[in-house]
Motif scaffolding. Structure first.
Motif, PDB file in Angstrom:
ATOM      1  N   LEU A  32       3.322   4.382  -7.627  1.00 26.50           N
ATOM      2  CA  LEU A  32       2.644   4.725  -6.361  1.00 26.50           C
ATOM      3  C   LEU A  32       2.716   6.283  -6.134  1.00 26.50           C
ATOM      4  CD1 LEU A  32       3.538   1.911  -4.251  1.00 26.50           C
ATOM      5  CD2 LEU A  32       1.541   2.333  -5.152  1.00 26.50           C
ATOM      6  N   ARG A  40      -9.176   4.960  -8.122  1.00 32.10           N
ATOM      7  CA  ARG A  40      -9.377   3.726  -8.067  1.00 32.10           C
ATOM      8  C   ARG A  40     -10.455   3.227  -9.088  1.00 32.10           C
ATOM      9  NH1 ARG A  40      -5.815   2.027  -4.607  1.00 32.10           N
ATOM     10  NH2 ARG A  40      -6.117   2.542  -2.336  1.00 32.10           N
ATOM     11  N   TRP A  65     -13.545  10.596  -1.417  1.00 34.22           N
ATOM     12  CA  TRP A  65     -12.405   9.867  -0.790  1.00 34.22           C
ATOM     13  C   TRP A  65     -11.546  10.724   0.016  1.00 34.22           C
ATOM     14  CZ3 TRP A  65      -7.487  11.072  -2.617  1.00 34.22           C
ATOM     15  CH2 TRP A  65      -6.208  10.350  -1.531  1.00 34.22           C
ATOM     16  N   ARG A  69     -11.288  10.369   4.019  1.00 35.96           N
ATOM     17  CA  ARG A  69      -9.843   9.678   4.598  1.00 35.96           C
ATOM     18  C   ARG A  69      -9.455  10.749   5.656  1.00 35.96           C
ATOM     19  NH1 ARG A  69      -4.831   6.958   2.552  1.00 35.96           N
ATOM     20  NH2 ARG A  69      -3.227   8.063   3.490  1.00 35.96           N
ATOM     21  N   PHE A  81      -5.616   5.657  17.662  1.00 37.94           N
ATOM     22  CA  PHE A  81      -5.447   5.133  16.118  1.00 37.94           C
ATOM     23  C   PHE A  81      -4.135   5.719  15.735  1.00 37.94           C
ATOM     24  CE2 PHE A  81      -5.744   4.271  11.677  1.00 37.94           C
ATOM     25  CZ  PHE A  81      -6.208   2.949  11.585  1.00 37.94           C
ATOM     26  N   THR A 133      -8.951  -2.511  17.158  1.00 39.44           N
ATOM     27  CA  THR A 133      -9.754  -1.523  16.129  1.00 39.44           C
ATOM     28  C   THR A 133     -11.220  -1.324  16.505  1.00 39.44           C
ATOM     29  OG1 THR A 133      -8.522  -2.553  14.302  1.00 39.44           O
ATOM     30  CG2 THR A 133     -10.420  -1.194  13.641  1.00 39.44           C
ATOM     31  N   PRO A 251      -8.938  -5.215   7.011  1.00 39.42           N
ATOM     32  CA  PRO A 251      -7.513  -5.371   7.210  1.00 39.42           C
ATOM     33  C   PRO A 251      -6.920  -5.873   8.913  1.00 39.42           C
ATOM     34  CG  PRO A 251      -7.940  -3.205   6.770  1.00 39.42           C
ATOM     35  CD  PRO A 251      -8.900  -3.786   6.616  1.00 39.42           C
ATOM     36  N   THR A 259       0.292 -11.228   9.711  1.00 38.58           N
ATOM     37  CA  THR A 259       1.782 -10.842   9.871  1.00 38.58           C
ATOM     38  C   THR A 259       2.466 -11.240  10.895  1.00 38.58           C
ATOM     39  OG1 THR A 259       1.359  -8.547   8.351  1.00 38.58           O
ATOM     40  CG2 THR A 259       3.420  -8.756   9.545  1.00 38.58           C
ATOM     41  N   LEU A 310       7.082  -7.980   6.893  1.00 31.55           N
ATOM     42  CA  LEU A 310       6.199  -7.315   6.093  1.00 31.55           C
ATOM     43  C   LEU A 310       7.088  -6.973   4.516  1.00 31.55           C
ATOM     44  CD1 LEU A 310       5.729  -4.319   8.604  1.00 31.55           C
ATOM     45  CD2 LEU A 310       3.731  -5.739   7.460  1.00 31.55           C
ATOM     46  N   ASN A 315       1.769  -9.326   2.379  1.00 35.71           N
ATOM     47  CA  ASN A 315       0.342 -10.050   2.255  1.00 35.71           C
ATOM     48  C   ASN A 315      -0.621  -9.415   1.354  1.00 35.71           C
ATOM     49  OD1 ASN A 315      -0.594  -8.317   4.148  1.00 35.71           O
ATOM     50  ND2 ASN A 315      -0.205  -9.947   5.653  1.00 35.71           N
ATOM     51  N   VAL A 320      -3.731  -2.424  -3.523  1.00 33.26           N
ATOM     52  CA  VAL A 320      -5.037  -2.162  -4.009  1.00 33.26           C
ATOM     53  C   VAL A 320      -4.954  -1.545  -5.502  1.00 33.26           C
ATOM     54  CG1 VAL A 320      -7.351  -1.117  -3.542  1.00 33.26           C
ATOM     55  CG2 VAL A 320      -5.646  -1.851  -1.718  1.00 33.26           C
ATOM     56  N   HIS A 322      -4.801   0.845  -8.462  1.00 34.34           N
ATOM     57  CA  HIS A 322      -5.118   2.111  -8.882  1.00 34.34           C
ATOM     58  C   HIS A 322      -5.775   2.229  -9.956  1.00 34.34           C
ATOM     59  CE1 HIS A 322      -2.194   3.897  -5.513  1.00 34.34           C
ATOM     60  NE2 HIS A 322      -2.292   2.654  -5.013  1.00 34.34           N
ATOM     61  N   ILE A 345       3.860  -4.942  -5.191  1.00 29.44           N
ATOM     62  CA  ILE A 345       4.690  -4.494  -4.113  1.00 29.44           C
ATOM     63  C   ILE A 345       5.446  -5.754  -3.601  1.00 29.44           C
ATOM     64  CG2 ILE A 345       3.686  -2.228  -3.423  1.00 29.44           C
ATOM     65  CD1 ILE A 345       2.016  -3.710  -1.272  1.00 29.44           C
ATOM     66  N   ARG A 388      -1.971   7.627  -1.196  1.00 31.11           N
ATOM     67  CA  ARG A 388      -2.829   6.466  -0.981  1.00 31.11           C
ATOM     68  C   ARG A 388      -2.330   5.291   0.217  1.00 31.11           C
ATOM     69  NH1 ARG A 388      -8.242   5.503  -2.672  1.00 31.11           N
ATOM     70  NH2 ARG A 388      -8.524   6.768  -4.536  1.00 31.11           N
ATOM     71  N   CYS A 390      -1.226   3.237   3.321  1.00 35.50           N
ATOM     72  CA  CYS A 390      -2.100   2.870   4.111  1.00 35.50           C
ATOM     73  C   CYS A 390      -2.236   3.634   5.426  1.00 35.50           C
ATOM     74  CB  CYS A 390      -1.867   1.446   4.460  1.00 35.50           C
ATOM     75  SG  CYS A 390      -2.691   0.662   5.826  1.00 35.50           S
ATOM     76  N   GLY A 392      -3.667   2.972   8.025  1.00 35.75           N
ATOM     77  CA  GLY A 392      -3.574   1.843   9.263  1.00 35.75           C
ATOM     78  C   GLY A 392      -1.949   1.438   9.607  1.00 35.75           C
TER      79      GLY A 392
END
Ligand code: HEM
Length: 446
Positions: A32, A40, A65, A69, A81, A133, A251, A259, A310, A315, A320, A322, A345, A388, A390, A392
């Protein structure tokens, strides 16, 4: 397979594409964080959801990206957020109250999810988390009498996730074969799911554009629309906005509510741990008000429960996928550009070298055994790591805390009369590993 080959890192071919899977904590962390591993893959199923092009944040790479981002994180924060923001916290509190009301006194549309002292999970939770969201995206939420709209979105997203294999799967190797075996190769389900998500986003964007006022920006969508006007020849396009909204709504419609639902399932199985959370919340918050983010640092046990769910029930099990962006070496092996990289993970978060009794539910592992305070370090990789990571994460942790603590403040949860609880053998595989809907007994706390 890792045990059979006595290696935590596996190499194989998916079609003609070299692929690496890491299965323990150390190798997954290394994967990672490796700078050459932050791309991606450009695969058929990803293009299927983005006008046969590559847009958004979740499945893009390179300058588009990086720019999008950065821009989205910066401006989403302005609307609450992942940071403290009064308007957002008030809105979430209202949503939490709506959920508590739904359990106490369901309206007609909620009756299928509340029956004789039982609630259906995660189903009852979807609208609240999607609304959180939406609040940051548009400055508005969907009212309770229109929650069906949000449930429809959540259904489409779940269909999408169940049909999307993390590495792409067979349909990406031979996309043409979907015309011969549409159901077997998941393409029909994916197309239907994409349409459902896109219809929701299109309707939202149409409304936002009609009421847009550049002097009164209501949320992230307005900020993006303003940028589109300022920079017509850029990545700020209708397509980018539509796909990015889907990236954020996907998500929120699944990983986050699931969760919290799983936390309640574990607590129903472990009444002693649920009692500990009840005691903590009673002592710190009492019953006269709902828990707020100010209480977070004083409710270490509740926070530890979320960390543990978590970890144990990661979950986004295979994260995602790579992609390797230039020839390199990984653990002594040559890795050519274009190699797919799958960080397991889920397995890393149970690695016995890092997590003692890693297959068991034990929120206490995150607490200092002497002081009962939350340990500073949480090595879990449920949200990924590195570039990368998350975006969120903070938002999710805050929202999940507000929901879980309020539910536990007001209710006790127990295994339902039908005795069914989600189990590892019974999870639905896909991009996200999700439980089937399940009932829990719910009783108002005296
Ligand atoms: C419990 C909740 C969540 C979990 C467990 C989770 C987990 C993850 C994971 C594992 C990744 C992949 C990291 C990687 O590629 O190495 C990811 C990426 C991402 N997540 Fe989340 N996520 C959650 C909630 C959210 C929320 C609420 C949002 C937005 C509203 C969000 C937006 C994204 C985006 C846009 C990416 C792609 C980031 C990039 O490629 O740069 N996630 N998430």
């Amino acid at each position: 397979m890792a045990a059979k080959y006595k290696s935590p890192v596996l190499g194989m071919y998916v079609g003609s594409t070299p692929t690496i899977i890491t299965t323990d904590f150390a190798s997954t962390r290394e994967l990672l964080l490796k700078p050459e591993f932050q791309g991606r893959p450009d695969i058929f199923t990803v293009r299927l959801r983005s006008f046969n092009e590559l847009w958004g944040v979740l499945f893009t790479e390179g300058p588009l990206w990086a720019e999008q981002r950065r821009f989205s994180l910066r401006h989403l924060r302005d609307f609450g957020f992942g940071r403290r923001f009064d308007k957002m916290e008030a809105a979430t509190e209202e949503e939490v109250r709506t959920l508590l009301d739904s359990i106490r006194c369901p309206v007609a549309a909620e009756k299928g999810m509340v029956r004789d002292g039982e609630v259906l999970l995660p189903d009852l939770l979807y609208p609240g988390f999607i609304n959180a969201t939406l609040q940051t995206l548009t400055g508005e939420r969907v009212a309770r009498d229109r929650h069906d709209k949000l449930r429809g979105l959540s259904r489409a997203v779940r269909l999408f996730q169940r049909h999307l294999e993390p590495s792409g799967g067979a349909v990406n190797i031979t996309p043409w074969a979907r015309h011969l075996l549409p159901d077997t190769l998941s393409a029909t389900g994916l197309e239907r799911a994409n349409q459902g998500v896109q219809d929701f986003v299109d309707e939202l964007l149409e409304r936002e554009k009609l009421s847009f006022d550049e002097n009164a920006l209501r949320g992230f969508v307005d900020v993006f629309l303003a940028e589109m006007r300022k920079r017509p020849d850029s990545h700020f396009t209708d397509k980018q906005l539509a796909v990015m909204l889907a990236d954020f709504l996907i998500p929120s419609s699944t990983a986050v509510p699931i969760t919290v639902a799983m936390a309640l399932a574990y607590l129903a199985q472990h009444p002693d741990k649920q009692d500990a959370a009840h005691l903590e919340i009673d002592a710190v918050v009492g019953r006269g008000r709902l828990p707020t983010l100010d209480d977070r640092s004083s409710l270490p046990y509740t926070e530890a429960i979320l960390r543990e769910v978590l970890r144990l029930d990661t979950n986004t099990a295979l994260s995602v996928t790579h992609k390797c962006t230039q020839d390199t070496f990984f653990r002594g092996y040559f890795v050519p550009k274009g190699t797919l990289l799958i960080p397991n993970i889920w397995a890393a978060n149970r690695d016995p070298a890092v997590f003692e009794k890693g297959d068991e539910f034990g929120p206490e592992r995150f607490l200092d055994s002497r002081t009962g305070t939350l340990k500073k370090k949480d090595p879990t990789m449920a949200f990924g790591l590195g570039k990368r990571l998350c975006p969120g994460e903070t938002f999710s942790r805050q929202t999940m805390f507000l929901y879980l603590s309020a539910l536990l403040q007001n209710y006790s949860f127990a295994v339902s009369a039908d005795g069914y609880l989600p189990s590892e053998e019974d999870m639905i595989p896909g991009f996200l590993v999700t439980p089937k809907s399940f009932w829990l007994r719910v009783a108002a706390r005296p």
